[in-house]
Write an enzyme that holds these catalytic residues in place. Structure first.
Site, PDB file in Angstrom:
ATOM      1  N   GLN A   1      95.725  27.315  83.680  1.00  0.00           N
ATOM      2  CA  GLN A   1      94.957  26.092  83.447  1.00  0.00           C
ATOM      3  C   GLN A   1      95.717  24.921  84.063  1.00  0.00           C
ATOM      4  O   GLN A   1      96.848  24.618  83.677  1.00  0.00           O
ATOM      5  CB  GLN A   1      94.754  25.843  81.960  1.00  0.00           C
ATOM      6  CG  GLN A   1      93.862  24.640  81.682  1.00  0.00           C
ATOM      7  CD  GLN A   1      93.828  24.276  80.202  1.00  0.00           C
ATOM      8  OE1 GLN A   1      94.826  23.845  79.652  1.00  0.00           O
ATOM      9  NE2 GLN A   1      92.683  24.474  79.559  1.00  0.00           N
TER      10      GLN A   1
ATOM     11  N   TYR B   1      91.272  14.277  78.775  1.00  0.00           N
ATOM     12  CA  TYR B   1      92.398  14.289  79.695  1.00  0.00           C
ATOM     13  C   TYR B   1      91.973  13.453  80.917  1.00  0.00           C
ATOM     14  O   TYR B   1      90.907  12.856  80.922  1.00  0.00           O
ATOM     15  CB  TYR B   1      92.756  15.721  80.076  1.00  0.00           C
ATOM     16  CG  TYR B   1      93.532  16.479  79.017  1.00  0.00           C
ATOM     17  CD1 TYR B   1      93.397  16.186  77.661  1.00  0.00           C
ATOM     18  CD2 TYR B   1      94.405  17.508  79.357  1.00  0.00           C
ATOM     19  CE1 TYR B   1      94.116  16.873  76.691  1.00  0.00           C
ATOM     20  CE2 TYR B   1      95.121  18.210  78.396  1.00  0.00           C
ATOM     21  CZ  TYR B   1      94.972  17.878  77.065  1.00  0.00           C
ATOM     22  OH  TYR B   1      95.692  18.565  76.111  1.00  0.00           O
TER      23      TYR B   1
ATOM     24  N   ARG C   1      91.249  30.993  68.572  1.00  0.00           N
ATOM     25  CA  ARG C   1      91.867  31.219  67.263  1.00  0.00           C
ATOM     26  C   ARG C   1      91.767  32.663  66.797  1.00  0.00           C
ATOM     27  O   ARG C   1      92.713  33.196  66.196  1.00  0.00           O
ATOM     28  CB  ARG C   1      91.228  30.283  66.232  1.00  0.00           C
ATOM     29  CG  ARG C   1      91.620  28.826  66.397  1.00  0.00           C
ATOM     30  CD  ARG C   1      90.726  27.913  65.583  1.00  0.00           C
ATOM     31  NE  ARG C   1      89.357  27.919  66.078  1.00  0.00           N
ATOM     32  CZ  ARG C   1      88.347  27.253  65.514  1.00  0.00           C
ATOM     33  NH1 ARG C   1      88.558  26.555  64.428  1.00  0.00           N
ATOM     34  NH2 ARG C   1      87.137  27.301  66.035  1.00  0.00           N
TER      35      ARG C   1
END
Length: 387
Positions: free
Chosen positions: A98, A168, A344
């Site tokens: 990423q 971001y 998760r």
């Protein structure tokens, strides 16, 4: 075999199934370089059956990190990254890096570099104001993304994911709330989207045709006056028409202003505050309730919004958010999503996909307590996992 568990194409890649490990910052790079623990983190997930795991967060510049301990892409990082990619490949999975610049979410204090934002604002992590990049500085960020993609290629990655979400830097430019510029990078959406499109094109040109390139795009940031789903749909169509990405991973929320819109479920305010450095902790104690809002969890919680993108786009899409069992992944496939991404649930059980292969009804043990979120400052993990 379920279609979800059968081989599938992602751009030039043939993946062994349609389940991807989403990028979740691992907290295992104290010197901003790969460690044995980071290698094991991704090797374990790869051994657990996913098609591809995503290394997060590989910043394109030292000032683009949310914390100085994060990896930033430079020649010194290549040997460790190569060791990581080799370990993942040995388990039969692919691996993606990423790439991104945290922009206003960067920690200017720990990075010892100013955080960038499209317009001047206060940087809460660094406790100082952001720097507004001019056209030359934006071009440098674009080139940094291209350079990072070349290093990812040298390190043996099969794919790169360009981070266009969560407020971001690229996402901050998309937001009319955060981007108040009057130049060619502000105002109309086509101008606000220039950074995102330039980053993606630069990464594609650097990556070449035998690496997959995906983009992580916020559908809406969940902030009043921010980036809306209608605007996101237009940006997604432009990305499709530009032809530089092989798939879009759809996300939501803002790491800067509304992070729980990404996660859903319990809001672990107390432990999150404890994990923050002083003086950021003091500020969080004042506004934590507004920052970590609580959204009820439900399976596939981003599906309703993502359906609008599936209806309007023809390119491959990756569904994220609340995919915890094979039935949920199969529903996503039925509705036309090419891949699912999980975070998760794989922290809780890295071998969940392997268990689906032997028992389709295997449920996830993830309780959506989100106590994993504060652990990003120590070592990202499920606090309920015993082994």
């Amino acid at each position: 075999m379920s279609d979800v568990l059968a081989p599938a194409r992602l751009g030039p890649l043939t993946l062994r199934n349609r389940v991807l490990k989403a990028a979740t910052f691992e907290g295992r790079t104290p010197d901003a370089l790969v460690t044995d623990e980071l290698v094991e983190f991704h090797r374990e997930v790869a051994a657990g059956g996913v098609a591809m795991t995503t290394v997060a967060y590989c910043a394109v510049a030292p000032g683009g990190r949310t914390d100085a301990q994060q990896i930033w892409m430079r020649p010194e990082a290549v040997p460790g990254l190569r060791r990581l990619t080799d370990a993942v490949h040995a388990e039969g999975a692919a691996v993606s890096a990423q790439l991104g610049h945290a922009g206003p979410v960067a920690n200017a204090r720990s990075n010892r570099a100013p955080a960038l934002a499209p317009s001047r604002m206060f940087n809460p992590l660094g406790m100082r104001f952001t720097k507004v990049p001019d056209a030359l500085a934006i071009a440098e960020v674009v080139e940094a993304h291209a350079r990072a993609a070349r290093l990812a290629r040298e390190s043996g990655f099969d794919a790169v994911e360009v981070h266009l979400g969560h407020n971001y830097l690229a996402s901050a430019f998309l937001s009319p709330l955060l981007n108040r510029r009057r130049d060619d990078y502000g105002g109309a959406l086509v101008n606000r989207a220039r950074v995102a499109r330039e980053l993606v094109r630069a990464v594609r040109d650097a990556a070449g045709d035998d690496m997959a390139v995906t983009a992580k795009l916020t559908m809406e940031d969940g902030v009043r006056g921010g980036f809306s789903i209608e605007e996101s749909l237009r940006v997604a169509r432009w990305l499709q028409d530009d032809g530089a990405v092989d798939a879009i991973e759809l996300t939501a929320g803002s790491s800067l202003l509304n992070p729980m819109a990404i996660f859903r479920g319990d809001a672990p305010r107390r432990n999150f505050a404890r994990a923050l450095p002083i003086p950021v902790r003091w500020g969080f104690q004042l506004v934590g309730g507004k920052f970590l809002r609580e959204y009820p969890y439900r399976p596939a919680y981003l599906l309703d919004k993502a359906r609008r993108f599936r209806a309007e786009l023809t390119m491959p899409l990756i569904l994220l958010g609340g995919i915890t069992d094979l039935a949920g992944a199969e529903q996503a496939r039925t509705e036309g999503f090419d891949f699912v991404a999980m975070g998760r649930a794989l922290l809780r059980e890295p071998d969940l996909v392997r268990r689906w292969q032997s028992d389709r009804a295997t449920p996830s043990l993830c309780t959506h307590c989100n106590e994993c979120v504060p652990t990003i400052y120590s070592k990202t993990r499920c606090v309920l996992r015993t082994s």
